[in-house]
Write an enzyme that holds these catalytic residues in place. Structure first.
Site, PDB file in Angstrom:
ATOM      1  CB  CYS A  40      41.679  33.864  32.528  1.00  0.00           C
ATOM      2  SG  CYS A  40      40.952  33.073  33.961  1.00  0.00           S
ATOM      3  CG  HIS A  41      35.756  32.937  32.626  1.00  0.00           C
ATOM      4  ND1 HIS A  41      36.325  31.813  32.087  1.00  0.00           N
ATOM      5  CD2 HIS A  41      34.585  33.124  31.992  1.00  0.00           C
ATOM      6  CE1 HIS A  41      35.508  31.324  31.178  1.00  0.00           C
ATOM      7  NE2 HIS A  41      34.462  32.093  31.094  1.00  0.00           N
ATOM      8  CB  THR A  42      40.174  35.992  36.808  1.00  0.00           C
ATOM      9  OG1 THR A  42      39.833  34.649  37.119  1.00  0.00           O
ATOM     10  CG2 THR A  42      40.352  36.768  38.087  1.00  0.00           C
ATOM     11  CG  HIS A  62      45.485  35.994  35.504  1.00  0.00           C
ATOM     12  ND1 HIS A  62      44.411  36.566  34.875  1.00  0.00           N
ATOM     13  CD2 HIS A  62      45.107  34.745  35.824  1.00  0.00           C
ATOM     14  CE1 HIS A  62      43.413  35.705  34.840  1.00  0.00           C
ATOM     15  NE2 HIS A  62      43.813  34.580  35.393  1.00  0.00           N
ATOM     16  CD  GLU A  63      44.764  31.656  31.704  1.00  0.00           C
ATOM     17  OE1 GLU A  63      44.921  31.309  30.517  1.00  0.00           O
ATOM     18  OE2 GLU A  63      43.815  31.296  32.376  1.00  0.00           O
ATOM     19  CB  CYS A  92      57.907  33.099  49.474  1.00  0.00           C
ATOM     20  SG  CYS A  92      57.433  32.405  51.081  1.00  0.00           S
ATOM     21  CB  CYS A  95      55.299  32.123  54.091  1.00  0.00           C
ATOM     22  SG  CYS A  95      54.236  31.206  52.963  1.00  0.00           S
ATOM     23  CB  CYS A  98      55.957  28.299  51.256  1.00  0.00           C
ATOM     24  SG  CYS A  98      55.313  29.350  49.929  1.00  0.00           S
ATOM     25  CB  CYS A 106      52.761  31.773  48.823  1.00  0.00           C
ATOM     26  SG  CYS A 106      54.187  32.783  49.260  1.00  0.00           S
ATOM     27  NE  ARG A 110      46.228  35.363  50.776  1.00  0.00           N
ATOM     28  CZ  ARG A 110      45.952  34.456  49.862  1.00  0.00           C
ATOM     29  NH1 ARG A 110      46.919  33.882  49.190  1.00  0.00           N
ATOM     30  NH2 ARG A 110      44.704  34.129  49.585  1.00  0.00           N
ATOM     31  CB  CYS A 169      45.160  30.748  35.242  1.00  0.00           C
ATOM     32  SG  CYS A 169      43.607  31.042  36.108  1.00  0.00           S
ATOM     33  NE  ARG A 362      42.028  30.503  29.639  1.00  0.00           N
ATOM     34  CZ  ARG A 362      40.988  30.325  30.472  1.00  0.00           C
ATOM     35  NH1 ARG A 362      39.783  30.177  30.001  1.00  0.00           N
ATOM     36  NH2 ARG A 362      41.170  30.329  31.778  1.00  0.00           N
TER      37      ARG A 362
HETATM   38  N1  NAD Z   1      39.908  28.066  42.085  1.00  0.00           N
HETATM   39  C1  NAD Z   1      40.720  28.710  41.251  1.00  0.00           C
HETATM   40  O1  NAD Z   1      41.895  28.944  41.539  1.00  0.00           O
HETATM   41  C2  NAD Z   1      40.194  29.108  39.907  1.00  0.00           C
HETATM   42  C3  NAD Z   1      41.074  29.417  38.859  1.00  0.00           C
HETATM   43  C4  NAD Z   1      40.525  29.717  37.596  1.00  0.00           C
HETATM   44  C5  NAD Z   1      39.152  29.744  37.437  1.00  0.00           C
HETATM   45  N2  NAD Z   1      38.333  29.457  38.497  1.00  0.00           N
HETATM   46  C6  NAD Z   1      36.872  29.441  38.391  1.00  0.00           C
HETATM   47  O2  NAD Z   1      36.484  28.173  37.890  1.00  0.00           O
HETATM   48  C7  NAD Z   1      35.237  28.295  37.214  1.00  0.00           C
HETATM   49  C8  NAD Z   1      35.356  27.675  35.832  1.00  0.00           C
HETATM   50  O3  NAD Z   1      36.279  28.397  35.036  1.00  0.00           O
HETATM   51  P1  NAD Z   1      36.368  28.111  33.471  1.00  0.00           P
HETATM   52  O4  NAD Z   1      37.422  28.986  32.926  1.00  0.00           O
HETATM   53  O5  NAD Z   1      36.453  26.658  33.243  1.00  0.00           O
HETATM   54  O6  NAD Z   1      34.913  28.667  33.038  1.00  0.00           O
HETATM   55  P2  NAD Z   1      33.997  28.373  31.780  1.00  0.00           P
HETATM   56  O7  NAD Z   1      32.907  29.387  31.802  1.00  0.00           O
HETATM   57  O8  NAD Z   1      34.805  28.213  30.545  1.00  0.00           O
HETATM   58  O9  NAD Z   1      33.342  26.947  32.094  1.00  0.00           O
HETATM   59  C9  NAD Z   1      32.237  26.782  32.913  1.00  0.00           C
HETATM   60  C10 NAD Z   1      31.396  25.663  32.330  1.00  0.00           C
HETATM   61  O10 NAD Z   1      30.320  25.394  33.235  1.00  0.00           O
HETATM   62  C11 NAD Z   1      29.212  25.025  32.456  1.00  0.00           C
HETATM   63  N3  NAD Z   1      27.984  25.155  33.224  1.00  0.00           N
HETATM   64  C12 NAD Z   1      27.289  26.261  33.512  1.00  0.00           C
HETATM   65  N4  NAD Z   1      26.181  25.957  34.215  1.00  0.00           N
HETATM   66  C13 NAD Z   1      26.189  24.625  34.381  1.00  0.00           C
HETATM   67  C14 NAD Z   1      25.298  23.709  35.010  1.00  0.00           C
HETATM   68  N5  NAD Z   1      24.175  24.121  35.594  1.00  0.00           N
HETATM   69  N6  NAD Z   1      25.631  22.391  35.011  1.00  0.00           N
HETATM   70  C15 NAD Z   1      26.761  21.971  34.396  1.00  0.00           C
HETATM   71  N7  NAD Z   1      27.625  22.795  33.771  1.00  0.00           N
HETATM   72  C16 NAD Z   1      27.337  24.096  33.758  1.00  0.00           C
HETATM   73  C17 NAD Z   1      29.270  25.952  31.251  1.00  0.00           C
HETATM   74  O11 NAD Z   1      28.519  25.442  30.157  1.00  0.00           O
HETATM   75  C18 NAD Z   1      30.781  26.004  30.978  1.00  0.00           C
HETATM   76  O12 NAD Z   1      31.164  25.045  30.016  1.00  0.00           O
HETATM   77  C19 NAD Z   1      34.918  29.792  37.208  1.00  0.00           C
HETATM   78  O13 NAD Z   1      34.061  30.062  38.298  1.00  0.00           O
HETATM   79  C20 NAD Z   1      36.261  30.433  37.439  1.00  0.00           C
HETATM   80  O14 NAD Z   1      36.148  31.700  38.015  1.00  0.00           O
HETATM   81  C21 NAD Z   1      38.833  29.137  39.710  1.00  0.00           C
HETATM   82 ZN    ZN Z   2      42.775  32.855  35.207  1.00  0.00          ZN
HETATM   83 ZN    ZN Z   3      55.271  31.504  50.831  1.00  0.00          ZN
END
Ligand code: NAD
Ligand code: ZN
Ligand code: ZN
Length: 368
Positions: A40-42, A62-63, A92, A95, A98, A106, A110, A169, A362
């Protein structure tokens, strides 16, 4: 026990796959044998050093999805042989958050988790007496890991591991943004910005909620084709006129629900501006860069638009991930198109390269 794991030694350097020591699970903890794990990106964000809260050495990942090998004292909800999904966002069940239906954040572990420690403040991973930290409480780029019971959810053992790991994730985040955070109403018009794992999950979530129209916006035509497969009815290649084009498509009003899944604050602003006057709800799921802010003209809010943030799609992991997995098994969610590459643990850095090249949605590491 000795296990192989991918260790972040130094920020900005490739992960080093090596043998490390994993201690037995203590009270409230579970030993899991990993079978599949998404990249994942993270993970990349932390490995690169861009994340100011990152720590090293740590085992990333983490996935994860795998099988319970053994349990520590006081573990009551899992037994050896259970198939589990790892939860960086635990539940949990006790909390103040939760017990409240309004959030999934949760509070139980943390602080320790943010420092890469298990709930008792120590680590189970080490190397020659040196502690190695647990990334996001998971550390699933490893043959085995030890995790808190509250951060594991039991899923249907008939579901393929390479599919269920994606629910740990990105996929749950996107689905949940539509199903939980926005609670999209049937017949609505939705716009999803971004067609990565999260955005595609949101498209699928809007479809499952009975949206009539789901517009997906991305820079990449190939990714937009995947969105069509998940139920998008309209595809837009993003440009400087994206918001105007959405307004044109919606009788000048904008969409009932918009979702941001890019992490780009300029796109977050577009998502607010593309939401309908009166009741449009913009759900932000993307993680912005350090110090970046979202610019919104207040008039957009006064005229009835709302903005919500969503972490892990508002999904209460232990309760809801198994339900999402069942929906996938029932054919309601098409998971296979998200998996673009199968890798071994030794190829983990290749997973990062593929991600940087936007090659596929992925990569999934398969163990054993
Ligand atoms: N909130 C959460 O719990 C959580 C969990 C996982 C990931 N995320 C976040 O969600 C986001 C997306 O994650 P992902 O794995 O899908 O990433 P990813 O990079 O695979 O997808 C992002 C997409 O956005 C597109 N994009 C970029 N610029 C753009 C624009 N100007 N207009 C339209 N589309 C555009 C890209 O082409 C790409 O396809 C990331 O910021 C990630 O960190 C958040
Ligand atoms: Zn992730
Ligand atoms: Zn909790």
């Amino acid at each position: 026990m000795k296990i192989r794991a991918a260790v972040l030694e130094e920020f900005g350097q490739p992960l080093a796959v090596q043998e490390v020591e994993l201690a037995e699970p203590r009270a409230g903890e579970v030993l899991v044998r990993l079978v599949a794990c998404g990249v994942c990106h993270t993970d990349l964000y932390t490995a690169s050093g861009a994340d100011p809260s990152g720590y090293a050495p740590a085992v990333l990942g983490h996935e994860g999805a795998g099988v319970v090998e053994s349990v520590g004292a006081d573990v009551t909800s899992l037994v050896p042989g259970d198939h589990v999904v790892t939860l960086f966002s635990p539940q949990c069940g006790e909390c103040v958050h939760c017990v409240d239906p309004r959030t999934n954040l949760c509070l139980a572990i943390r602080e320790q988790q943010n420092q890469g420690l298990l709930p008792d403040g120590s680590t189970r991973i080490s190397r020659g007496g040196e502690d190695i930290r647990h990334f996001m409480g998971c550390s699933t780029f490893a043959e085995y890991t030890v995790m808190p019971e509250i951060a594991l959810t039991k899923v249907n053992p008939e579901a393929p591991f390479e599919h269920v790991c994606l629910f740990a994730c990105g996929l749950s985040t996107g689905l949940g943004a539509a199903i939980n955070t926005a609670a999209v109403a049937p017949g609505s018009t939705c716009v999803v910005f971004g067609a990565g794992m999260v955005g595609l999950g949101a498209v699928a979530g809007c479809r499952l909620q009975g949206a009539e129209r789901v517009v997906c916006v991305d820079l990449s035509p190939e990714r937009l084709e995947l969105a069509r497969g998940q139920g998008a009815t309209d595809l837009l290649v993003a440009d400087e006129h994206t918001v105007e084009r959405i307004l044109e498509m919606t009788g000048g009003f904008g969409a009932d629900y918009t979702f941001e899944a890019t992490g780009n604050v300029a796109v977050m602003r577009q998502a607010v501006e593309a939401a309908r006057m009166g009741w449009g709800l913009c759900t932000v799921a993307g993680v912005a860069g350090r110090g970046e802010t979202l610019d919104v003209v207040p008039r957009f809010l006064i005229t009835g638009r709302r903005v919500a943030g969503s972490s892990f799609g508002g999904v209460k992991g232990r309760d809801q991930v198994p339900i999402l997995v069942e929906r996938a098994m029932a054919g309601e969610i098409d998971v296979a198109p998200f998996i673009s590459h199968h890798l071994s643990l030794d190829e983990v850095n290749r997973g990062f390269e593929l991600m940087e090249a936007q090659d596929g949605i992925r990569s999934v590491i398969e163990f054993g």
